[in-house]
Design an enzyme around this catalytic site. Structure first.
Site, PDB file in Angstrom:
ATOM      1  N   LYS A  33      -4.368  -8.750   7.242  1.00 12.38           N
ATOM      2  CA  LYS A  33      -4.929  -8.350   6.094  1.00 12.38           C
ATOM      3  C   LYS A  33      -6.409  -7.716   6.655  1.00 12.38           C
ATOM      4  O   LYS A  33      -7.263  -7.863   7.346  1.00 12.38           O
ATOM      5  CB  LYS A  33      -5.607  -9.552   5.296  1.00 12.38           C
ATOM      6  CG  LYS A  33      -6.159  -8.939   3.915  1.00 12.38           C
ATOM      7  CD  LYS A  33      -7.004 -10.157   3.138  1.00 12.38           C
ATOM      8  CE  LYS A  33      -8.258 -10.258   3.557  1.00 12.38           C
ATOM      9  NZ  LYS A  33      -9.318  -9.457   2.987  1.00 12.38           N
ATOM     10  N   LYS A  62      -8.437  -3.405  -2.912  1.00 19.45           N
ATOM     11  CA  LYS A  62      -8.725  -3.692  -4.482  1.00 19.45           C
ATOM     12  C   LYS A  62      -9.162  -2.565  -5.226  1.00 19.45           C
ATOM     13  O   LYS A  62     -10.084  -2.445  -5.929  1.00 19.45           O
ATOM     14  CB  LYS A  62      -9.886  -4.889  -4.583  1.00 19.45           C
ATOM     15  CG  LYS A  62      -9.393  -6.070  -3.968  1.00 19.45           C
ATOM     16  CD  LYS A  62     -10.383  -7.449  -4.214  1.00 19.45           C
ATOM     17  CE  LYS A  62     -10.249  -8.556  -3.368  1.00 19.45           C
ATOM     18  NZ  LYS A  62     -10.473  -8.613  -1.918  1.00 19.45           N
ATOM     19  N   THR A 119     -12.362 -14.671  -6.254  1.00 16.10           N
ATOM     20  CA  THR A 119     -12.546 -16.219  -6.210  1.00 16.10           C
ATOM     21  C   THR A 119     -13.879 -16.641  -5.885  1.00 16.10           C
ATOM     22  O   THR A 119     -14.284 -17.830  -6.081  1.00 16.10           O
ATOM     23  CB  THR A 119     -11.866 -16.732  -4.949  1.00 16.10           C
ATOM     24  OG1 THR A 119     -12.112 -15.965  -3.797  1.00 16.10           O
ATOM     25  CG2 THR A 119     -10.296 -16.555  -5.087  1.00 16.10           C
TER      26      THR A 119
END
Lengths: 231, 231
Positions: A33, A62, A119
């Site tokens: 990632k 994002k 999150t």
């Protein structure tokens, strides 16, 4: 070919650090990632090289911008050869649909995943920016929006996985950061879970960072986690 | 040295197209805005080269992530040498403060600017993602949040400039996309204005794209716009 269940979060700032870490990871068994920190520092060429060396890459930028810009940004990402790319669902349906449509030109487009609520954001953080719903309510609202816009899945915390699998069905993919084996620290993630529990809750792809990247032996840490989830 | 009033939006996907365009722009008089499309395609090295050639760069990646990641991403951006970097105010105070604190290590940190509401989002788009306020109300709420978090200014549409200058004071910088000379098309920006009117409304830095980048003669188009605002 199925994507790996685990993507290792390369949260480093230099190519040397990234190269060193990647050299200790099994290309066929885990993905990489690449987030804003590393990508802003070293850019797409390094990512292309990892793809060429057989790594599946989740480009975690994002995207959250006007529709036209996000459509072109995901196109740039797909041309690098990444397997997963994400956008903020709070960019709205028009933006998400533009991204989805832009990827139709590719034979093997990357999975297009929406970020719902970061999150690290609590109910009070949401309230501060004008959203009265709880984090859980907002996650479900944005996840439904993403599904209606034709995206492949969402990033969500492991705690939300069971709810989302139930409400949105098994084919809607769940990508989950903040996964940590039982014995590791929580850092700035406010909602965390173990790999085994995440798989059990219906998570499709797990993002694991410091428990691997800051382990004394990342290769061993990966092997241990893969074993714990039967891979 | 003062930053240029005009940043040209390099909304292209290849280095060749970007090089061709930049070769027609006066380094000392206009800056370059590098967005997700171009940066995702060609990365930081090309941006460093423009900085070395005397261009002021606005890195328009609109970071929106957990606090730790955004702090490191703006650090990566500052190391490239850009003069303006932006984050989404909807990432919340904790995220914006983390970015501001991360830039304190630099002698000459870039301006840290918050994106409030994307100029392509209407009231109904906001409503869809759970925000009941109008675009104008949400812009003011998020702009105040950004100012309280210690950021240098916001991206806003030119229509919002007068309100924000009045409510947030003259030292809080306003960066405005969607600026178009009177004779050009609006594209997917829902709120646009001319360079002269923008300056008059209190805009500090204008982002101009297609009216320059798709002009038959970009150099002439830049000269014309600079003259129109007395530069």
């Amino acid at each position: 070919m199925a994507l790996p269940k685990i993507y290792v979060a390369l949260d480093c700032q230099t190519q040397e650090a990234a190269d060193n870490l990647v050299s200790q990871l099994p290309a066929g068994k885990v993905g990489l990632k690449v987030g804003k920190e590393l990508f802003t520092a070293i850019g797409p060429d390094w990512v292309k090289k990892q793809v060429e060396q057989g790594f599946s890459v989740f480009l975690d930028l994002k995207f959250h911008d006007i529709p036209n810009t996000v459509a072109k940004a995901v196109t740039s990402a797909a041309k690098i050869g990444v397997d997963i790319v994400n956008v903020h669902a709070s960019g709205g349906t028009e933006m998400m649909s533009a991204a989805r449509d832009a990827l139709k030109q590719f034979d093997k487009p990357p999975l297009l995943i929406a970020v719902t609520v970061l999150t690290s954001m609590s109910d009070s953080d949401l309230n501060e920016i004008g959203i009265q719903a709880t984090a859980e309510q907002q996650v479900l609202k944005l996840a439904k929006l993403a599904q209606q816009a034709g995206l492949n899945g969402v990033v969500c915390s492991a705690q939300e996985a069971r709810m989302l699998k139930h409400d949105l069905g098994t084919s809607f993919k769940l990508v989950t950061p903040g996964i940590r084996p039982a014995n590791s620290a929580t850092g700035d993630q406010k909602r965390v879970m173990t790999p085994e529990a995440a798989i059990e809750a219906g998570v499709d792809y797990m993002v694991i960072g410091r428990p691997i990247t800051q382990a004394a032996d990342p290769t061993a840490s990966v092997a241990e986690i893969l074993t714990s989830i039967g891979e």
